[in-house]
Design a protein around this motif. Structure first.
Motif, mmCIF file in Angstrom:
data_model
loop_
_atom_site.group_PDB
_atom_site.id
_atom_site.type_symbol
_atom_site.label_atom_id
_atom_site.label_comp_id
_atom_site.label_asym_id
_atom_site.label_seq_id
_atom_site.Cartn_x
_atom_site.Cartn_y
_atom_site.Cartn_z
ATOM 1 N N ASN A 155 -19.934 -2.241 -14.015
ATOM 2 C CA ASN A 155 -20.625 -2.457 -12.741
ATOM 3 C C ASN A 155 -22.122 -2.195 -12.816
ATOM 4 O OD1 ASN A 155 -18.294 -3.121 -11.096
ATOM 5 N ND2 ASN A 155 -17.684 -0.993 -11.297
ATOM 6 N N VAL A 156 -22.618 -1.734 -13.968
ATOM 7 C CA VAL A 156 -24.053 -1.474 -14.093
ATOM 8 C C VAL A 156 -24.688 -2.353 -15.171
ATOM 9 C CG1 VAL A 156 -23.729 0.909 -13.330
ATOM 10 C CG2 VAL A 156 -23.737 0.415 -15.774
ATOM 11 N N SER A 164 -27.693 3.743 -11.129
ATOM 12 C CA SER A 164 -26.503 2.989 -10.734
ATOM 13 C C SER A 164 -25.262 3.868 -10.746
ATOM 14 C CB SER A 164 -26.312 1.788 -11.674
ATOM 15 O OG SER A 164 -27.428 0.915 -11.617
ATOM 16 N N ILE A 166 -17.146 2.406 -14.668
ATOM 17 C CA ILE A 166 -18.533 2.426 -14.191
ATOM 18 C C ILE A 166 -19.414 1.465 -14.975
ATOM 19 C CG2 ILE A 166 -20.573 3.873 -13.884
ATOM 20 C CD1 ILE A 166 -18.815 6.224 -13.343
ATOM 21 N N GLU A 219 -22.321 4.560 -7.986
ATOM 22 C CA GLU A 219 -20.944 4.141 -8.244
ATOM 23 C C GLU A 219 -19.960 5.309 -8.260
ATOM 24 O OE1 GLU A 219 -19.778 1.044 -8.590
ATOM 25 O OE2 GLU A 219 -21.771 0.225 -8.174
ATOM 26 N N LYS A 220 -20.388 6.473 -8.724
ATOM 27 C CA LYS A 220 -19.422 7.563 -8.902
ATOM 28 C C LYS A 220 -18.916 8.141 -7.587
ATOM 29 C CE LYS A 220 -22.447 11.631 -9.288
ATOM 30 N NZ LYS A 220 -22.821 12.762 -10.166
ATOM 31 N N LYS A 271 -17.882 6.192 -5.088
ATOM 32 C CA LYS A 271 -17.059 5.173 -4.436
ATOM 33 C C LYS A 271 -15.576 5.489 -4.609
ATOM 34 C CE LYS A 271 -20.472 1.454 -4.688
ATOM 35 N NZ LYS A 271 -20.778 0.069 -5.142
#
Length: 312
Positions: free
Chosen positions: A226-227, A195, A223, A199-200, A202
């Protein structure tokens, strides 16, 4: 629109009750039954001193004259021993309630430890990458080649050899939590790492870097929230696995002692009397363990489907 005509802000509880997750929960009667059963087990474990007619850990309340009594509905049964007694005169119903407390405590602490370790390593591996990522993931791959129960047995044996063979109840509990936690961290680490890799890249992470936020703040504040969805599903399923692992270790004689029995210890004790006719000593703790694990697994399966965007 005038300010007076604007709708009032909805509370978090209100938003949750209007969410797809709650709607999915209320539509599944099996999930509601599993949740109710899990809640009953947890409540009975927490308030075992209120519901149990006897404290099975207090030798002053035990009487050997009451040993091996059958359940109350049997013609040889006696009140208040609803589910009978064991060889020490310990009320089986009371022992199950106190054993539930130990099993759930080990399960929750083991999941908390493994989740903390796995999430931390997954965040670091996914965000930093490079050699750090390679080392953490190779360790995870090696551990995946061994069954979780074997890892738990190995860690439990090494810890007891280092600390000494005769441990008190608290030390034994700590060793169990540590061994179970080290057995299940890999799933969290691999899931979180995957994940984080998404995400990193974005825009909101790029903006956080641009304003100069340090890496730990970005990982924990931006982060991590969101995971947490997949992590919650893994934690729910791993709670059942942790309880089963603890019961297996206790059944094999490397878990909780007889002075502070979990459900696994009660099953091990009752197994010695199974073929002598005292079936209730092993049957009722086994049924309680099976129902608890089944209820938690059903909740985990529902949560996995409810949080899956492809199934909405």
């Amino acid at each position: 629109m005038a300010p007076a005509d604007m709708p009032a802000p909805t509370s978090r509880i209100g938003r949750f009750l209007d969410s797809d997750v709650w709607a999915s929960f209320t539509r599944s009667k099996l999930t509601m039954l599993a949740a109710a059963l899990t809640f009953v087990f947890i409540a009975m474990a927490v308030f075992a001193g209120v519901f149990a007619p006897q404290n099975p850990f207090n030798p002053a309340e035990l009487d050997l004259l009451n040993s091996r009594m059958p359940p109350l509905w049997d013609e040889m049964g006696q009140a208040p021993f609803l589910l009978g007694t064991d060889e020490q005169g310990r009320d089986i119903f009371s022992a199950i309630l106190y054993g539930l407390r130990i099993s759930l405590l080990v399960g929750f602490l083991g999941v908390a430890f493994s989740a903390t370790l796995g999430i931390t390593l997954g965040l670091v591996a996914g965000y930093i990458g490079g050699a750090v990522d390679a080392v953490i993931m190779r360790i995870a791959d090696i551990q995946l080649t061994f069954p979780a129960i074997l890892i738990a047995l190995l860690v439990d044996g090494v810890a007891k050899a280092v600390l000494g063979g005769h441990l008190d109840e608290i030390m034994t509990l700590s060793v169990l939590v540590f061994s179970i936690g080290l057995s299940f961290w890999v799933q969290y680490a691999r899931t979180v790492r995957g994940s984080v890799l998404v995400e990193k890249n974005k825009d909101y992470i790029a903006a956080a870097r641009l304003i100069g936020l340090p890496a730990p703040v970005i990982m924990l504040r931006h982060i991590l929230p969101n995971v947490l969805g997949p992590v919650l599903v893994i934690a729910t399923i791993n709670l059942a696995l942790a309880i089963i692992t603890e019961a297996t270790l206790s059944f094999l004689g490397t878990g909780m002692p007889e002075t502070m029995p979990s459900l696994g210890t009660l099953i091990r004790i009752g197994n010695n009397y199974l073929f002598s006719g005292e079936w209730w000593i092993v049957a009722f703790p086994g049924i309680a363990l099976a129902l608890l694990v089944l209820a938690i697994n059903l909740l985990g399966d529902w949560l996995r489907d409810a949080l899956n965007p492809r199934l909405r």
